[in-house]
Design a protein around this motif. Structure first.
Motif, PDB file in Angstrom:
ATOM      1  N   ASN A  29       0.826  -1.206   0.000  1.00  0.00           N
ATOM      2  CA  ASN A  29       0.000   0.000   0.000  1.00  0.00           C
ATOM      3  C   ASN A  29       0.860   1.256   0.000  1.00  0.00           C
ATOM      4  OD1 ASN A  29      -2.580  -1.296   0.215  1.00  0.00           O
ATOM      5  ND2 ASN A  29      -2.019  -1.804   2.309  1.00  0.00           N
ATOM      6  N   PHE A  30       0.479   2.193  -0.816  1.00  0.00           N
ATOM      7  CA  PHE A  30       1.181   3.461  -0.966  1.00  0.00           C
ATOM      8  C   PHE A  30       0.162   4.556  -0.656  1.00  0.00           C
ATOM      9  CE2 PHE A  30       4.104   5.763  -4.249  1.00  0.00           C
ATOM     10  CZ  PHE A  30       4.281   6.798  -3.368  1.00  0.00           C
ATOM     11  N   ILE A  31       0.336   5.237   0.492  1.00  0.00           N
ATOM     12  CA  ILE A  31      -0.634   6.249   0.901  1.00  0.00           C
ATOM     13  C   ILE A  31      -0.117   7.655   0.620  1.00  0.00           C
ATOM     14  CG2 ILE A  31      -1.633   4.751   2.663  1.00  0.00           C
ATOM     15  CD1 ILE A  31      -0.243   6.478   4.774  1.00  0.00           C
ATOM     16  N   PHE A  32      -1.065   8.545   0.373  1.00  0.00           N
ATOM     17  CA  PHE A  32      -0.708   9.951   0.126  1.00  0.00           C
ATOM     18  C   PHE A  32      -1.962  10.797   0.285  1.00  0.00           C
ATOM     19  CE2 PHE A  32      -1.847   7.933  -3.804  1.00  0.00           C
ATOM     20  CZ  PHE A  32      -2.663   8.845  -4.432  1.00  0.00           C
ATOM     21  N   SER A  33      -1.737  12.088   0.389  1.00  0.00           N
ATOM     22  CA  SER A  33      -2.822  13.043   0.574  1.00  0.00           C
ATOM     23  C   SER A  33      -3.409  13.448  -0.774  1.00  0.00           C
ATOM     24  CB  SER A  33      -2.295  14.282   1.297  1.00  0.00           C
ATOM     25  OG  SER A  33      -3.249  15.306   1.281  1.00  0.00           O
ATOM     26  N   ASN A  34      -4.634  13.912  -0.720  1.00  0.00           N
ATOM     27  CA  ASN A  34      -5.295  14.386  -1.936  1.00  0.00           C
ATOM     28  C   ASN A  34      -4.978  15.852  -2.216  1.00  0.00           C
ATOM     29  OD1 ASN A  34      -6.713  15.420   0.207  1.00  0.00           O
ATOM     30  ND2 ASN A  34      -8.725  14.790  -0.491  1.00  0.00           N
ATOM     31  N   LYS A  35      -3.891  16.360  -1.661  1.00  0.00           N
ATOM     32  CA  LYS A  35      -3.508  17.765  -1.866  1.00  0.00           C
ATOM     33  C   LYS A  35      -2.322  17.868  -2.819  1.00  0.00           C
ATOM     34  CE  LYS A  35      -5.016  19.888   2.374  1.00  0.00           C
ATOM     35  NZ  LYS A  35      -4.707  20.953   3.272  1.00  0.00           N
ATOM     36  N   GLY A  36      -2.292  18.961  -3.554  1.00  0.00           N
ATOM     37  CA  GLY A  36      -1.140  19.294  -4.381  1.00  0.00           C
ATOM     38  C   GLY A  36      -0.825  18.257  -5.449  1.00  0.00           C
ATOM     39  N   VAL A  37       0.463  18.036  -5.645  1.00  0.00           N
ATOM     40  CA  VAL A  37       0.947  17.166  -6.719  1.00  0.00           C
ATOM     41  C   VAL A  37       1.181  15.733  -6.260  1.00  0.00           C
ATOM     42  CG1 VAL A  37       2.008  19.093  -7.949  1.00  0.00           C
ATOM     43  CG2 VAL A  37       3.352  17.776  -6.302  1.00  0.00           C
ATOM     44  N   GLN A  38       0.762  15.416  -5.053  1.00  0.00           N
ATOM     45  CA  GLN A  38       1.082  14.097  -4.506  1.00  0.00           C
ATOM     46  C   GLN A  38       0.516  12.951  -5.338  1.00  0.00           C
ATOM     47  OE1 GLN A  38       0.549  13.749  -0.289  1.00  0.00           O
ATOM     48  NE2 GLN A  38       1.341  15.783   0.071  1.00  0.00           N
ATOM     49  N   GLU A  39      -0.668  13.107  -5.888  1.00  0.00           N
ATOM     50  CA  GLU A  39      -1.243  12.017  -6.687  1.00  0.00           C
ATOM     51  C   GLU A  39      -0.417  11.759  -7.941  1.00  0.00           C
ATOM     52  OE1 GLU A  39      -5.466  10.283  -8.321  1.00  0.00           O
ATOM     53  OE2 GLU A  39      -5.409  12.310  -7.525  1.00  0.00           O
ATOM     54  N   SER A  40       0.023  12.807  -8.613  1.00  0.00           N
ATOM     55  CA  SER A  40       0.825  12.599  -9.822  1.00  0.00           C
ATOM     56  C   SER A  40       2.187  11.993  -9.478  1.00  0.00           C
ATOM     57  CB  SER A  40       0.983  13.894 -10.621  1.00  0.00           C
ATOM     58  OG  SER A  40       1.650  14.873  -9.865  1.00  0.00           O
TER      59      SER A  40
END
Length: 93
Positions: A29-40
């Motif tokens: 699992n790779f977690i990240f926030s839905n803010k900024g460029v984190q998804e890309s």
């Protein structure tokens, strides 16, 4: 510079040491926030892990307020968190 063959060699050595293969490795699992460029960024890292190491990982986007608690609880294998100063002052940052 990228050394793909070395990365693949070290990945395989690690799997061998753990008695695993890419087919038997637990869910990643790779977690990240839905803010900024984190998804890309997360999407690009996932693609590189798949392409270079053959590792399949699941992206899990979370609201910012949930990312830090998840990171502190260590309920993930990889995560992205970023911090940015609101003050443009070299002494502060």
């Amino acid at each position: 510079s990228r050394n793909i063959s070395l990365a693949q060699q070290l990945w395989q050595e690690g799997l061998d040491e753990l008695g695993l293969s890419n087919r038997t490795i637990p869910q990643f699992n790779f977690i990240f926030s839905n803010k900024g460029v984190q998804e890309s960024i997360a999407t690009k890292i996932r693609a590189q892990l798949k392409e270079i190491l053959g590792l399949v990982c699941d992206l899990k986007v979370l609201p910012w307020k949930e990312v830090i608690p998840q990171l502190l609880q260590e309920s993930f294998q990889m995560g992205i968190a970023q911090w940015a100063s609101y003050v443009d002052d070299p002494i502060y940052t």
